[in-house]
Design an enzyme around this catalytic site. Sequence first.
Site, mmCIF file in Angstrom:
data_model
loop_
_atom_site.group_PDB
_atom_site.id
_atom_site.type_symbol
_atom_site.label_atom_id
_atom_site.label_comp_id
_atom_site.label_asym_id
_atom_site.label_seq_id
_atom_site.Cartn_x
_atom_site.Cartn_y
_atom_site.Cartn_z
ATOM 1 N N HIS A 186 -6.280 -7.484 -14.613
ATOM 2 C CA HIS A 186 -7.216 -6.735 -14.194
ATOM 3 C C HIS A 186 -8.783 -7.494 -15.093
ATOM 4 O O HIS A 186 -10.017 -7.184 -14.615
ATOM 5 C CB HIS A 186 -7.556 -5.327 -15.112
ATOM 6 C CG HIS A 186 -6.732 -4.823 -14.364
ATOM 7 N ND1 HIS A 186 -4.816 -5.378 -14.493
ATOM 8 C CD2 HIS A 186 -6.399 -3.813 -12.908
ATOM 9 C CE1 HIS A 186 -4.109 -3.862 -13.317
ATOM 10 N NE2 HIS A 186 -5.566 -4.328 -12.232
ATOM 11 N N GLU A 428 3.692 -2.904 -2.367
ATOM 12 C CA GLU A 428 3.543 -3.950 -3.473
ATOM 13 C C GLU A 428 4.965 -4.093 -4.504
ATOM 14 O O GLU A 428 4.454 -4.593 -5.440
ATOM 15 C CB GLU A 428 2.224 -3.446 -4.483
ATOM 16 C CG GLU A 428 2.415 -1.932 -5.058
ATOM 17 C CD GLU A 428 1.815 -1.372 -6.601
ATOM 18 O OE1 GLU A 428 0.885 -2.576 -6.428
ATOM 19 O OE2 GLU A 428 1.453 0.086 -6.534
ATOM 20 N N ASP A 452 1.045 -7.848 -6.516
ATOM 21 C CA ASP A 452 1.821 -6.874 -7.404
ATOM 22 C C ASP A 452 2.979 -7.713 -6.442
ATOM 23 O O ASP A 452 4.380 -7.830 -7.163
ATOM 24 C CB ASP A 452 2.084 -5.125 -7.821
ATOM 25 C CG ASP A 452 1.237 -4.785 -9.100
ATOM 26 O OD1 ASP A 452 1.839 -5.219 -10.071
ATOM 27 O OD2 ASP A 452 1.000 -4.174 -9.414
ATOM 28 N N CYS A 499 -4.699 -3.537 -0.228
ATOM 29 C CA CYS A 499 -6.282 -3.882 -1.544
ATOM 30 C C CYS A 499 -6.038 -5.165 -2.251
ATOM 31 O O CYS A 499 -5.846 -4.744 -2.892
ATOM 32 C CB CYS A 499 -5.884 -2.335 -1.691
ATOM 33 S SG CYS A 499 -4.309 -1.965 -1.676
HETATM 34 C C1 PEP Z 1 -2.102 -4.671 -6.300
HETATM 35 O O1 PEP Z 1 -0.703 -4.605 -6.890
HETATM 36 O O2 PEP Z 1 -2.341 -5.358 -4.882
HETATM 37 C C2 PEP Z 1 -3.049 -3.572 -6.503
HETATM 38 C C3 PEP Z 1 -4.072 -4.034 -5.757
HETATM 39 O O3 PEP Z 1 -2.936 -2.649 -7.634
HETATM 40 P P1 PEP Z 1 -3.540 -3.313 -9.109
HETATM 41 O O4 PEP Z 1 -4.037 -4.827 -9.085
HETATM 42 O O5 PEP Z 1 -4.651 -2.606 -10.064
HETATM 43 O O6 PEP Z 1 -1.909 -3.704 -9.585
HETATM 44 MG MG MG Z 2 -0.488 -2.853 -7.476
#
Ligand code: PEP
Ligand code: MG
Length: 568
Positions: A186, A428, A452, A499
């Site tokens: 993050h 994911e 993920d 995403c």
């Molecule tokens: C992902 O896992 O690709 C995703 C978009 O969610 P996050 O990065 O918030 O886990």
């Molecule tokens: Mg994720």
Amino acid sequence: MYKGIAASRGIGIGSICRIIEHDLSFEAKQVTDTVAEKDRFHKAIADFVEETNAMAEDIRKRIGPKEAEILQGHAVMISDPAMSGEMDKMIDSGQCAESALTAVCDMFIGMFSKMDDDMMRQRASDIADVKVSVLKKLLGIEDIDISKVAPGTVLVCKDLTPSMTSQIVKENVTGIITEIGGKTSHSAILARALEIPAVLSVPGIVDEVKDKDTAILDGTEGDVYINPDGDVLSKYMLKREEFIRKQSELKNFVGKETLTADGEKLELFCNIGTPKDAKKAMECDGEGIGLFRSEFLFMDNTHLPTEEEQFEAYREAVETMKGRTVIIRTLDIGGDKDIPYLGMKKEENPFLGYRAVRYCLGNEDTYKTQLRAIIRASAFGKVKIMVPLVTTVDEMRSVKALVDSIKSDLSAENIPYDKSVEVGCMIETASASLIADLLAKEADFFSIGTNDLTQYTMSVDRGNPDVAYLYSTFQPSVLRSIKNIIECGKKAGIPVGMCGEAAADPLMIPLLMSFGLDEYSVNPVLVLTARCIISKWSKQEADALTEKVMAMSTEKEIVAALKEASKE
Ligand code: PEP
Ligand code: MG
């Protein structure tokens, strides 16, 4: 030269400021001059209160009154006689100020964290915060105020936490180098959102450098130079100019549709973390929101946000997007995202634990509050609900049942909402990918979370530098998984988006086009780059490259072939 993970594009050149984690251990001494010890203690509290109130005032001006209140509350808390009086008594009995502070705070933390009421549990984490701050004062430890670093600063730290990131003033920080964190941690996502070049996971870098050393970092390649010679410096100054020039060329794509070279229209959405980011998505020409990470509303708070608070936040994002789609992902906590006031248990394997939809279905009241707020916001635009970390069909059915019951309640209460609000599934996990055909019958849409999906397919922790060499969406297994998910979605006639960070990867885009991805959701700052790359590929060219690449056996071969064919 040091090598790390290229986490946020661009060239950063500047003067280093190290952010050091302090050791807060102390020796529990017996004191005889208790009056002097109490003076020392009250001076530390007075300094803390003064600084906290000044910070609150700054936050009130920069962010808003609600956020400032949290800090003001900390100042009030430590001055409360119930707390400071108890501490005084312990000092009177001969304990040193550090021991008294720790004992009394820990006692309150223990008491509040066991309570059922969320507001009360939140007080436990507030007290823990106050304890650390006052302890630092007593131990004479000064924290660097990240919001006040000079222009041209390169931050070097072990890890970049979301709270550190929130203090960054973009104009002053030209680069970020850390010891841990991966491309999709993050902190990396936040660095990209701020458009600050970042290289993460450079082993031992904090101890290798000194404050004011000159650093060059290449956030596209993952290279770091400390106190470089003149030739290297000139080379990177040119590179920086070139990067800036290319970025400005992207302006030609502002306000344009997202079209492939042969004229097929694709959707280019944005990933956001707060309602304010929706403005950024609009400014950056995003065509919708493909992922609103709602957990940031919970993480940036000191208590569980109420239905009204959440509703206002979702409505703000939805209204900002003026009728464009807003896909709100329901609470995705656990893994690397902790919310202290929820008092979640520490787990051996948090990424395989009680996170996201698992937590939500186990805490139905919290989940229903969120779903109700999201569904109410659907009256103000085009809202879609997205469920994270799905592994079974049962989970999707349970969420849909909750959504249906909330819709009935809202109808009975005459509260407006969009009756056709869709419920989609994030794909994911390896399990979701393998049953994508079954999930496609339950979901109104898919969105592939490659961050993920890569982690779970390759069995690598997405933030662990030691196994980062395996963490690649270009691994044949991950590519096959993505292809299968898109095909299952298409077969069932539902739209498929992505995403995860891979949706904006220039090397990945032609493959996704060939697989038939409908919607690409990217960091707002990458909208124009992605639109530019998409415009360069026709379906036929993308298909030819994909056919070649999908027959290859190793990630190395695949990446080399994609780089050779790259149109960047
Ligand atoms: C992902 O896992 O690709 C995703 C978009 O969610 P996050 O990065 O918030 O886990
Ligand atoms: Mg994720």
